[in-house]
Structure formats: C-alpha cells, structure tokens
Design a protein around this motif. Structure first.
Motif, PDB file in Angstrom:
ATOM      1  N   PHE A 153       0.815  -1.223   0.000  1.00 38.78           N
ATOM      2  CA  PHE A 153       0.000   0.000   0.000  1.00 38.78           C
ATOM      3  C   PHE A 153       0.846   1.270   0.000  1.00 38.78           C
ATOM      4  CE2 PHE A 153      -2.439  -3.406   1.947  1.00 38.78           C
ATOM      5  CZ  PHE A 153      -3.612  -3.361   1.205  1.00 38.78           C
ATOM      6  N   LEU A 154       2.173   1.134  -0.222  1.00 40.79           N
ATOM      7  CA  LEU A 154       3.006   2.336  -0.158  1.00 40.79           C
ATOM      8  C   LEU A 154       2.677   3.296  -1.294  1.00 40.79           C
ATOM      9  CD1 LEU A 154       5.304   2.171  -2.569  1.00 40.79           C
ATOM     10  CD2 LEU A 154       6.425   0.623  -0.991  1.00 40.79           C
ATOM     11  N   LYS A 205      -6.617  -4.970  -1.748  1.00 42.88           N
ATOM     12  CA  LYS A 205      -5.729  -4.072  -2.493  1.00 42.88           C
ATOM     13  C   LYS A 205      -6.481  -3.363  -3.622  1.00 42.88           C
ATOM     14  CE  LYS A 205      -2.307  -1.982  -4.226  1.00 42.88           C
ATOM     15  NZ  LYS A 205      -1.744  -0.813  -3.574  1.00 42.88           N
ATOM     16  N   ILE A 216     -11.174  10.760  -5.344  1.00 44.20           N
ATOM     17  CA  ILE A 216     -10.592  11.860  -6.136  1.00 44.20           C
ATOM     18  C   ILE A 216     -11.554  12.283  -7.245  1.00 44.20           C
ATOM     19  CG2 ILE A 216      -8.669  12.540  -7.629  1.00 44.20           C
ATOM     20  CD1 ILE A 216      -6.938  10.486  -6.101  1.00 44.20           C
ATOM     21  N   PHE A 250      -7.389  12.666   0.433  1.00 47.24           N
ATOM     22  CA  PHE A 250      -7.836  12.340  -0.931  1.00 47.24           C
ATOM     23  C   PHE A 250      -9.085  13.118  -1.336  1.00 47.24           C
ATOM     24  CE2 PHE A 250      -5.047   9.250  -2.917  1.00 47.24           C
ATOM     25  CZ  PHE A 250      -4.111   9.186  -1.898  1.00 47.24           C
ATOM     26  N   LEU A 251      -9.173  14.340  -0.825  1.00 51.53           N
ATOM     27  CA  LEU A 251     -10.249  15.246  -1.238  1.00 51.53           C
ATOM     28  C   LEU A 251      -9.640  16.493  -1.871  1.00 51.53           C
ATOM     29  CD1 LEU A 251     -12.915  15.136   1.636  1.00 51.53           C
ATOM     30  CD2 LEU A 251     -13.061  14.131  -0.647  1.00 51.53           C
ATOM     31  N   HIS A 252      -8.458  16.340  -2.480  1.00 53.44           N
ATOM     32  CA  HIS A 252      -7.832  17.488  -3.144  1.00 53.44           C
ATOM     33  C   HIS A 252      -8.209  17.457  -4.619  1.00 53.44           C
ATOM     34  CE1 HIS A 252      -5.570  18.284   0.465  1.00 53.44           C
ATOM     35  NE2 HIS A 252      -5.234  17.006   0.483  1.00 53.44           N
ATOM     36  N   GLY A 256      -6.700  15.573 -12.056  1.00 51.90           N
ATOM     37  CA  GLY A 256      -6.892  14.133 -12.219  1.00 51.90           C
ATOM     38  C   GLY A 256      -5.758  13.325 -11.629  1.00 51.90           C
ATOM     39  N   PHE A 320       3.844  12.653 -11.868  1.00 49.32           N
ATOM     40  CA  PHE A 320       2.414  12.459 -11.548  1.00 49.32           C
ATOM     41  C   PHE A 320       2.063  12.935 -10.156  1.00 49.32           C
ATOM     42  CE2 PHE A 320       1.508   8.851  -8.672  1.00 49.32           C
ATOM     43  CZ  PHE A 320       2.778   8.320  -8.486  1.00 49.32           C
TER      44      PHE A 320
HETATM   45  C1  UGA Z   1      -1.371   5.032  -4.669  1.00 50.77           C
HETATM   46  C2  UGA Z   1      -1.984   4.675  -3.314  1.00 50.77           C
HETATM   47  O1  UGA Z   1      -2.132   5.861  -2.541  1.00 50.77           O
HETATM   48  C3  UGA Z   1      -1.107   3.683  -2.564  1.00 50.77           C
HETATM   49  O2  UGA Z   1      -1.737   3.285  -1.339  1.00 50.77           O
HETATM   50  C4  UGA Z   1      -0.901   2.448  -3.440  1.00 50.77           C
HETATM   51  O3  UGA Z   1      -0.041   1.521  -2.811  1.00 50.77           O
HETATM   52  C5  UGA Z   1      -0.309   2.857  -4.775  1.00 50.77           C
HETATM   53  O4  UGA Z   1      -1.186   3.834  -5.411  1.00 50.77           O
HETATM   54  C6  UGA Z   1      -0.193   1.703  -5.701  1.00 50.77           C
HETATM   55  O5  UGA Z   1      -0.952   0.755  -5.645  1.00 50.77           O
HETATM   56  O6  UGA Z   1       0.737   1.807  -6.505  1.00 50.77           O
HETATM   57  P1  UGA Z   1       0.594   6.621  -5.511  1.00 50.77           P
HETATM   58  O7  UGA Z   1       0.008   6.349  -6.861  1.00 50.77           O
HETATM   59  O8  UGA Z   1       2.043   6.453  -5.316  1.00 50.77           O
HETATM   60  O9  UGA Z   1      -0.119   5.660  -4.422  1.00 50.77           O
HETATM   61  O10 UGA Z   1       0.262   8.110  -5.065  1.00 50.77           O
HETATM   62  P2  UGA Z   1      -1.030   8.865  -4.462  1.00 50.77           P
HETATM   63  O11 UGA Z   1      -0.563   9.771  -3.403  1.00 50.77           O
HETATM   64  O12 UGA Z   1      -2.113   7.926  -4.114  1.00 50.77           O
HETATM   65  O13 UGA Z   1      -1.486   9.763  -5.704  1.00 50.77           O
HETATM   66  C7  UGA Z   1      -1.998   9.178  -6.879  1.00 50.77           C
HETATM   67  C8  UGA Z   1      -2.526  10.271  -7.801  1.00 50.77           C
HETATM   68  O14 UGA Z   1      -3.713  10.849  -7.262  1.00 50.77           O
HETATM   69  C9  UGA Z   1      -1.549  11.435  -8.016  1.00 50.77           C
HETATM   70  O15 UGA Z   1      -1.587  11.830  -9.377  1.00 50.77           O
HETATM   71  C10 UGA Z   1      -2.097  12.525  -7.128  1.00 50.77           C
HETATM   72  O16 UGA Z   1      -1.771  13.817  -7.584  1.00 50.77           O
HETATM   73  C11 UGA Z   1      -3.586  12.262  -7.238  1.00 50.77           C
HETATM   74  N1  UGA Z   1      -4.358  12.767  -6.076  1.00 50.77           N
HETATM   75  C12 UGA Z   1      -4.154  12.238  -4.835  1.00 50.77           C
HETATM   76  C13 UGA Z   1      -5.310  13.750  -6.279  1.00 50.77           C
HETATM   77  O17 UGA Z   1      -5.522  14.232  -7.412  1.00 50.77           O
HETATM   78  N2  UGA Z   1      -6.043  14.191  -5.203  1.00 50.77           N
HETATM   79  C14 UGA Z   1      -5.860  13.687  -3.954  1.00 50.77           C
HETATM   80  O18 UGA Z   1      -6.571  14.134  -3.009  1.00 50.77           O
HETATM   81  C15 UGA Z   1      -4.889  12.684  -3.766  1.00 50.77           C
END
Ligand code: UGA
Ligand code: NAD
Length: 449
Positions: A153-154, A205, A216, A250-252, A256, A320
C-alpha cells in the motif's frame, strides 16, 4: 535458512519502486536480503551504490544496510538463502484493461519446488490470481511451494515512510507455514495485521485503490459543479473532511489522478468484474471523470487566452505527483499532447522528472528552472505541487512572463499571493476571490452607501 534469534533472510524479485523499498525496509529490520532483477543495468547500478529511482530516504536506507543487501540478476542466491520470496514485478495493463501477469508467470516458472519455500505476492494482481497460481503449482508438480498474498500500500514519494509506518499489513494465506512467517517479519513495525484468505487479500488491495480513486473523481466532480455555482471546492473539502466518516484525505481536487497504479488498477478491477459478467458502473464513471479532468485545463486556457496557436504555456512540474520522478500515466502527458495538438508552444520544468519525461513527451522544450520556463509565457500551469513552486516569489514570475494567467492545477498555491503579484489566478473549482484592492474598494463603496 533462518537461525533462531535472527531475522529471516528473504528474497525480493523485482527491484523497482516496491521491490527496492521492500528490500531496503526488511534489511533495516535486520534481514539479509537477496534482491533480484532481470534488468542488468539496474543491478549493476545498485551494486555500485547508485539508486536508480528518486524516492526520498531510499538512498540513505540502502546505504545504511548495504552489508545486508545482495543484488543479482540471478535468482540462485535468493533460492539458496531465503524461504520467503517476495514478488514485486510489474503488472501493467494489457490492451483489454486486464493486468498483464507475464512477469509474475516468468517468476513462478523460475522457482523450483521446495516445501520450505513460499512466494509472497507484493505485486498487485487481480483477485483469483493466487488461486490460479496455486492450481498451476499443482499442475507443475510444485505443490510444496507455499503462497501468500501480501499486497503493498506504499505511495511513491513517501514509500520509505509508508513501509516503516504502514496503516495495516494484509497477509492472505490459505494454508501452510508461510502466512505466520510473513506476520513475524512485519511484527516489529507494530502495525495492525489483517490475517485473511488469499482472495480477500487480493481484493483489499484492488478495492482500496479503487476507493481512493473514486474519492478523487468525486471531489473533482464537486469542483466542476463549484465552478458553475460560485462555491470554492477547497472550502467544501475542508467542511466535508472534518466529518470523521469522510475524513480530509484524498479530497484534493485537481487535474486528475495519474501514476503507475490508480489508472491500471481501477481499470483492472473494472475489467475483472466485467470478465465475470458484472458491469461495475461506478468505476466506469470514475475513469471517465478522470480522463475529462485532465483536459479541463485546456478549456481554462481557451477562456483566458482565446485560440492557442503560438501562445506560450509554461508547465510547472511534470511528475504524476511531487517527490518522485515517475512519469507513468502523469496528467502532464495528456496536457502536453493536447497543448501541442492545439498549436501552443510549451516549456516545462520539473525538479527531477525531466529525464523520464524526455523519453515520453515530444514537441515541448525543457527549462532548467521555473523562472526560465515562465520566461515569455502567456500562461503558467501548475501541474505538480512540488514545494519549490509553493515558495516562488510570484513578482519574479510576473516579471518573467509576457502574459498574466496562472492556472493552479493542484489548488496548491495561495491565490492572494498570486493575485498580489498582478497575475490572474484560476484554480480548479475555486471561486474567484476579490483581490485585496478590490476588497478595499468594495468595502469603501459599501461604507459610502
Ligand atoms: C497510490 C496509493 O495511494 C497507494 O496506497 C498504493 O499503494 C499505490 O497507489 C499503488 O498501488 O501503486 P501513488 O500512486 O504512489 O499511491 O500516489 P497517491 O498519493 O495515491 O497519488 C496518486 C494520484 O492521485 C496522483 O496523481 C495525485 O496527484 C492524485 N491525487 C491524490 C489527487 O488528485 N487528489 C488527492 O486528493 C490525492
Ligand atoms: P517497477 O516497474 O518500478 O519495477 C518492477 C521491476 O521488476 C523492474 O525493475 C523489472 O525489471 C523487474 N522485473 C520484471 N520481470 C522480472 C522477472 N521476471 N524477474 C525479476 N525482475 C523482473 O514496478 P513497481 O512500481 O515497483 O510495481 C511493482 C508492483 O507493485 C506492481 O504490481 C504494482 O502495481 C505494485 N505496486 C506499486 C506501487 C508503487 O507505488 N509503485 C505501490 C503498491 C503496489
């Protein structure tokens, strides 16, 4: 194999974002780790003490535990020394949207059977994969091989921190000793452990990533409605997030979600449901909303600049998300391609992702700093909320630009600071706010009435 009183040695197959962090993390907890990858160049760099990816804290963790980490392109060392073989190879999307499990199958084929050996699946795989693999073990006469689903889940950008302080560790095993051995390995982290069956672990997962992506897309749709109604999505998310049942994360709203996982995993779950005859309508909408969201910046540029041919657009950030150089499925890829197609001249700056971006994006220029990217630009678009963009002196940006538009694709900037520098601020789902001068004029005319 493991001596009593010492930490279990482990094998890690795949030295990418998950494999390297898992290897370094377990080495930090005291295990000898045999880390294997088919990419000979990557292994050579790791042996030379180089870190092939940008991940905060990883270089230090690898360096600190160098003596316990053994890198190789050959699985023999791992097989010789370790009972638990963590599998962390890629599972990208196929054209059908299913997960491509060919790397997982290649690993399984390379593991000879032994009753004191088990595969621990860290790669994200469709629910049912573990059952299918265990069936194939039996068909190949490898029934002695144990199997554990231990999904990862990292997050990139905070992967080391997430490994060392996980919200939970999920361990799915249907039989045998290996589930307990994996629990023992994670025990020092003190995280809640969810012991379950293999299929449920796999689904935890997929469902977790799909739920986060849904959150999101939901807030992005709210943002789009805010733009029509005069509400400010940042205020809305703040008000929603204080409800403990909803939570603030995750409410930002923004342009996308991207990355190597949400797009492929949401698609894979949708496809998995479809393959079994169930139409997962919600995920279809989540994906569509996300695709449209990446393009909304173009409409904002049109609104302020008119037609785009010849217009100069500066992209601040390409990765990203911040703190990674990963460009897989980055929203910037779609944005840059759309701007190119519309005839705009694009200059981009990213603190670390330029190298990866150059391999994926054509037709744009790269600048060595944000200010140089902004030089002569009609508009600046904040694509990735790197801290250095949040600390910019916007008066300097104003001086560098030819135009005055700033599109904040992550709602990460202070609108007042941008406006105070004489620029036009446009966020995602943010109500236009009066500048301090306008407010003072408004208050003065109010008082005069
Ligand atoms: C995500 C999950 O958060 C991890 O728990 C998971 O392990 C991982 O996918 C995976 O399976 O690979 P990650 O993709 O590294 O992690 O990063 P996030 O912080 O989740 O962001 C993902 C995308 O969503 C980014 O483009 C970010 O900018 C976007 N995001 C995130 C938003 O647009 N709004 C938010 O509120 C949060
Ligand atoms: P990655 O592309 O960074 O790394 C995968 C590595 O596996 C590569 O170095 C590749 O050379 C190697 N590899 C491929 N086939 C191999 C084989 N047969 N033997 C040995 N090595 C082999 O991938 P990643 O981002 O670390 O993701 C790995 C898995 O973990 C995926 O299933 C992904 O969905 C999942 N996951 C990723 C993240 C993340 O944030 N990146 C988080 C959670 C889960």
């Amino acid at each position: 194999m493991a001596d009593a009183g010492t930490r279990q040695p482990i094998g890690v197959i795949g030295a990418g974002y998950v494999g390297l962090v898992t290897a370094a993390g377990f080495a930090e907890l005291g295990s000898e780790v045999w880390c294997v990858d088919i990419d000979a160049e990557r292994i050579a760099r790791l042996r030379a003490g180089e870190v092939p990816i940008h991940e905060p804290g990883l270089a230090e963790l690898l360096a600190r535990n160098r003596a316990r980490l053994h890198f190789s392109t050959d699985v023999t060392g791992a097989l010789e020394h370790a009972s638990l073989l963590f599998v962390a190879v890629g599972t990208p999307s196929t054209y059908s949207g299913d997960a491509d499990l060919s790397a997982v199958h290649a690993v399984v084929a390379a593991i000879p059977p032994a009753s004191d050996r088990a595969l621990v699946m860290k790669s994200t795989v469709p629910c049912g994969t573990g059952a299918a693999l265990q069936r194939s073990f039996r068909e190949q006469g490898k029934e002695a091989l144990g199997y554990v689903s231990c999904p990862e889940f990292l997050r990139e950008g905070s992967a080391v921190e997430d490994f060392l302080h996980p919200d939970r560790v999920v361990v799915g095993a249907d039989y045998g000793w290996a589930g307990d051995a994996v629990v023992d390995l994670y025990a020092p982290l003190g995280a809640p452990i969810v012991r379950t069956d293999v299929a449920s672990a796999e689904m935890v997962k997929l469902a977790s990533n799909a739920f986060l992506a849904t959150k999101i897309s939901f807030i992005n749709e709210i943002a789009n409605v805010c733009e029509e109604t005069g509400a400010d999505v940042v205020e809305v998310a703040r008000g929603m997030g204080l409800d403990e049942r909803i939570g603030p994360k995750f409410l930002h709203a923004g342009i996308g979600y991207g990355g190597s996982c949400f797009p492929k995993d949401v698609n894979a779950l949708k496809q998995l449901a479809g393959n079994s005859g169930y139409h997962f309508q919600l995920l279809t909408a989540v994906i569509e909303v996300n695709e449209l969201q990446k393009r909304r910046v173009i409409a904002k540029l049109h609104k302020h600049l008119g037609e785009l041919p010849g217009k100069r657009v500066a992209l601040f950030g390409l990765a990203f998300k911040p703190h990674t150089d990963d460009m897989r499925e980055a929203s910037s890829l779609v944005l840059a391609a759309r701007l190119n197609a519309d005839g705009a001249r694009v200059t981009a700056y990213d603190p670390v992702a330029e190298g990866q971006a150059r391999q994926l994006v054509s037709g744009i220029s790269f600048a060595p700093s944000a200010l140089e990217a902004a030089d002569g630009a009609d508009a600046v678009v904040l694509v990735t909320e790197w801290p250095e963009f949040l600390e910019l002196d916007w008066r300097e940006v104003t001086q560098a630009m030819a135009g005055s538009l700033v599109v904040d694709g992550r709602n990460a900037l202070d609108p007042a600071a941008v406006q105070a520098a004489g620029l036009v601020y446009e966020g995602i789902g943010r109500a236009p706010r009066a500048t301090p001068d306008e407010r003072i004029r408004g208050e003065a005319s109010e008082a005069a009435r």
